[in-house]
Design a protein around this motif. Structure first.
Motif, PDB file in Angstrom:
ATOM      1  N   MET A   1     -39.294  50.311 -54.057  1.00 34.92           N
ATOM      2  CA  MET A   1     -38.224  51.459 -54.959  1.00 34.92           C
ATOM      3  C   MET A   1     -39.073  52.770 -55.777  1.00 34.92           C
ATOM      4  O   MET A   1     -40.204  52.648 -55.530  1.00 34.92           O
ATOM      5  N   GLY A   2     -37.738  53.398 -55.548  1.00 41.68           N
ATOM      6  CA  GLY A   2     -38.406  55.283 -55.394  1.00 41.68           C
ATOM      7  C   GLY A   2     -39.546  55.603 -55.332  1.00 41.68           C
ATOM      8  O   GLY A   2     -40.541  54.898 -54.490  1.00 41.68           O
ATOM      9  N   THR A   3     -39.668  56.392 -56.447  1.00 42.17           N
ATOM     10  CA  THR A   3     -41.392  57.099 -56.385  1.00 42.17           C
ATOM     11  C   THR A   3     -42.046  56.455 -57.255  1.00 42.17           C
ATOM     12  O   THR A   3     -43.384  56.071 -57.693  1.00 42.17           O
ATOM     13  N   MET A   4     -41.986  55.723 -58.388  1.00 40.57           N
ATOM     14  CA  MET A   4     -42.043  55.234 -59.955  1.00 40.57           C
ATOM     15  C   MET A   4     -42.370  54.124 -59.680  1.00 40.57           C
ATOM     16  O   MET A   4     -41.824  52.496 -58.673  1.00 40.57           O
ATOM     17  N   SER A   5     -43.658  53.364 -59.982  1.00 42.10           N
ATOM     18  CA  SER A   5     -43.767  51.994 -59.824  1.00 42.10           C
ATOM     19  C   SER A   5     -43.175  51.089 -60.951  1.00 42.10           C
ATOM     20  O   SER A   5     -42.721  51.372 -61.818  1.00 42.10           O
ATOM     21  N   LYS A   6     -43.112  49.751 -61.189  1.00 42.93           N
ATOM     22  CA  LYS A   6     -42.658  49.381 -61.416  1.00 42.93           C
ATOM     23  C   LYS A   6     -42.850  48.961 -63.154  1.00 42.93           C
ATOM     24  O   LYS A   6     -41.749  49.073 -64.221  1.00 42.93           O
ATOM     25  N   LYS A   7     -44.031  48.935 -63.749  1.00 47.19           N
ATOM     26  CA  LYS A   7     -44.559  49.210 -64.343  1.00 47.19           C
ATOM     27  C   LYS A   7     -44.495  50.647 -65.227  1.00 47.19           C
ATOM     28  O   LYS A   7     -43.784  50.280 -67.065  1.00 47.19           O
ATOM     29  N   ALA A   8     -43.988  51.079 -64.713  1.00 48.90           N
ATOM     30  CA  ALA A   8     -43.723  52.851 -65.229  1.00 48.90           C
ATOM     31  C   ALA A   8     -42.387  53.605 -65.668  1.00 48.90           C
ATOM     32  O   ALA A   8     -41.476  53.579 -66.872  1.00 48.90           O
ATOM     33  N   LYS A  53     -32.896  44.430 -58.951  1.00 49.63           N
ATOM     34  CA  LYS A  53     -33.396  43.959 -58.130  1.00 49.63           C
ATOM     35  C   LYS A  53     -33.044  45.201 -56.337  1.00 49.63           C
ATOM     36  O   LYS A  53     -33.031  46.194 -56.343  1.00 49.63           O
ATOM     37  N   PRO A  54     -34.924  45.943 -56.248  1.00 46.41           N
ATOM     38  CA  PRO A  54     -34.913  47.018 -55.965  1.00 46.41           C
ATOM     39  C   PRO A  54     -34.787  46.908 -54.178  1.00 46.41           C
ATOM     40  O   PRO A  54     -34.648  45.920 -53.580  1.00 46.41           O
ATOM     41  N   THR A  55     -33.701  48.024 -54.096  1.00 46.78           N
ATOM     42  CA  THR A  55     -33.026  47.906 -53.114  1.00 46.78           C
ATOM     43  C   THR A  55     -34.021  47.688 -51.897  1.00 46.78           C
ATOM     44  O   THR A  55     -33.652  47.208 -50.444  1.00 46.78           O
ATOM     45  N   GLU A  56     -35.289  47.620 -51.678  1.00 50.84           N
ATOM     46  CA  GLU A  56     -36.371  48.048 -50.856  1.00 50.84           C
ATOM     47  C   GLU A  56     -37.138  46.547 -50.224  1.00 50.84           C
ATOM     48  O   GLU A  56     -36.993  45.942 -49.326  1.00 50.84           O
ATOM     49  N   GLU A  57     -36.532  45.663 -51.637  1.00 48.46           N
ATOM     50  CA  GLU A  57     -36.889  44.256 -52.001  1.00 48.46           C
ATOM     51  C   GLU A  57     -36.136  43.801 -51.268  1.00 48.46           C
ATOM     52  O   GLU A  57     -36.262  42.717 -49.676  1.00 48.46           O
ATOM     53  N   ILE A  58     -34.801  43.871 -51.820  1.00 51.03           N
ATOM     54  CA  ILE A  58     -33.350  42.955 -50.416  1.00 51.03           C
ATOM     55  C   ILE A  58     -33.547  43.148 -49.349  1.00 51.03           C
ATOM     56  O   ILE A  58     -33.251  41.841 -48.753  1.00 51.03           O
ATOM     57  N   HIS A  82     -18.472  28.576 -53.661  1.00 48.73           N
ATOM     58  CA  HIS A  82     -18.634  28.470 -55.081  1.00 48.73           C
ATOM     59  C   HIS A  82     -19.730  29.318 -55.559  1.00 48.73           C
ATOM     60  O   HIS A  82     -20.927  28.850 -56.466  1.00 48.73           O
ATOM     61  N   ASN A  83     -21.089  30.294 -54.751  1.00 50.75           N
ATOM     62  CA  ASN A  83     -22.449  30.328 -55.102  1.00 50.75           C
ATOM     63  C   ASN A  83     -22.640  31.101 -56.423  1.00 50.75           C
ATOM     64  O   ASN A  83     -21.384  32.147 -56.327  1.00 50.75           O
ATOM     65  N   ILE A  84     -22.883  30.927 -57.715  1.00 55.46           N
ATOM     66  CA  ILE A  84     -22.818  31.886 -58.770  1.00 55.46           C
ATOM     67  C   ILE A  84     -24.293  32.091 -58.802  1.00 55.46           C
ATOM     68  O   ILE A  84     -25.409  31.868 -58.906  1.00 55.46           O
ATOM     69  N   SER A  85     -23.974  33.684 -59.555  1.00 55.36           N
ATOM     70  CA  SER A  85     -24.959  34.133 -60.081  1.00 55.36           C
ATOM     71  C   SER A  85     -24.664  35.596 -60.493  1.00 55.36           C
ATOM     72  O   SER A  85     -23.326  35.723 -61.068  1.00 55.36           O
ATOM     73  N   PHE A  86     -25.650  36.144 -61.330  1.00 51.49           N
ATOM     74  CA  PHE A  86     -25.136  37.251 -61.644  1.00 51.49           C
ATOM     75  C   PHE A  86     -26.087  38.357 -61.585  1.00 51.49           C
ATOM     76  O   PHE A  86     -27.074  38.953 -60.632  1.00 51.49           O
ATOM     77  N   GLY A  87     -25.045  39.853 -61.869  1.00 56.39           N
ATOM     78  CA  GLY A  87     -25.202  41.053 -61.423  1.00 56.39           C
ATOM     79  C   GLY A  87     -24.872  42.367 -63.260  1.00 56.39           C
ATOM     80  O   GLY A  87     -24.797  41.289 -64.157  1.00 56.39           O
ATOM     81  N   SER A 124     -26.249  40.762 -55.282  1.00 61.01           N
ATOM     82  CA  SER A 124     -25.673  40.788 -56.275  1.00 61.01           C
ATOM     83  C   SER A 124     -26.611  41.140 -57.394  1.00 61.01           C
ATOM     84  O   SER A 124     -25.746  41.514 -58.850  1.00 61.01           O
ATOM     85  N   HIS A 125     -27.652  40.768 -57.376  1.00 58.73           N
ATOM     86  CA  HIS A 125     -28.598  40.890 -57.976  1.00 58.73           C
ATOM     87  C   HIS A 125     -28.790  42.702 -58.345  1.00 58.73           C
ATOM     88  O   HIS A 125     -30.545  42.981 -58.641  1.00 58.73           O
ATOM     89  N   ARG A 126     -28.371  43.354 -59.065  1.00 56.98           N
ATOM     90  CA  ARG A 126     -28.190  44.388 -58.783  1.00 56.98           C
ATOM     91  C   ARG A 126     -27.400  45.283 -59.862  1.00 56.98           C
ATOM     92  O   ARG A 126     -26.424  44.772 -59.523  1.00 56.98           O
TER      93      ARG A 126
END
Ligand SMILES: [Zn+2]
Length: 204
Positions: A1-8, A53-58, A82-87, A124-126
């Protein structure tokens, strides 16, 4: 995920939501005097982090899934329907409820069937555009799995359309993408479309 931590990133989002709440109060809804909003900025920030969801994690999770395929003698269509998901839509940052169907014609190997559902959920989670999501699903199944063909059919209920603006409560955005045999052979494409648009099993 980019240069910034999730917490920041979450702290930054909380600041932003504090400002949004102030603006909602300015708009005439009494945010400042309603205790329900006491922790809202922090909660909303956490929810937003979960929705992106971070691209790198996906990429890592998909690599892991695709490294565990099985040899198969099955050469007919495999469908996960018919997979249900959210984005979230990239234009309004409002939620989208997806119903995603994917299919492929196996080459040498097949993927565990639950993995197809997981791939639909993950991708889809992004805040991705539905059109791009559809293309990515078909491309992934065709190119990465070395299948003979693949297809994706995505229905999206966009809250940016349903809850505001044109107020099209019934509107579903439908997109589809095909690769390989599904593209070259109209009968294969039609078989897929017939199977995924048939009335779903009603289990409730
Ligand atoms: Zn939108």
């Amino acid at each position: 995920m980019g240069t910034m931590s999730k917490k920041a990133a979450q702290a930054k989002l909380k600041q932003a939501y504090d400002l949004i709440l102030e603006a909602i109060d300015d708009l005439g809804y009494p945010v400042k005097t309603d205790q329900n909003f006491a922790e809202t900025a922090a909660r909303a920030a956490k929810a937003m982090v979960e929705m992106v969801k971070p691209t790198e994690e996906i990429k890592e999770q998909i690599d892991t899934m695709l490294s565990r395929t099985f040899p198969a003698h099955y050469d007919e269509m495999v469908i996960s329907k018919h997979n249900i998901s959210f984005g979230m839509c990239p234009h309004h940052l409002l939620p989208v409820l997806y119903r995603i169907s994917v299919a492929y014609l196996p080459g040498e190997r097949v993927l565990g069937i639950s993995k197809l559902s997981r791939i639909c959920k993950l991708l889809s989670h992004r805040p991705v555009l539905q059109e791009d999501l559809t293309q990515e699903l078909a491309a992934l199944l065709h190119e990465r799995m070395e299948t003979r063909g693949s297809a994706a059919y995505v229905e999206g209920l966009h809250l940016c359309m349903a809850a505001r603006g044109v107020g099209a409560h019934e509107a579903r955005v439908v997109t589809s993408a095909v690769r390989g045999v599904f593209r070259e052979n109209p009968a294969t494409r039609q078989e897929f479309l017939d199977l995924v648009t048939a009335a779903p099993l009603n289990l409730l």
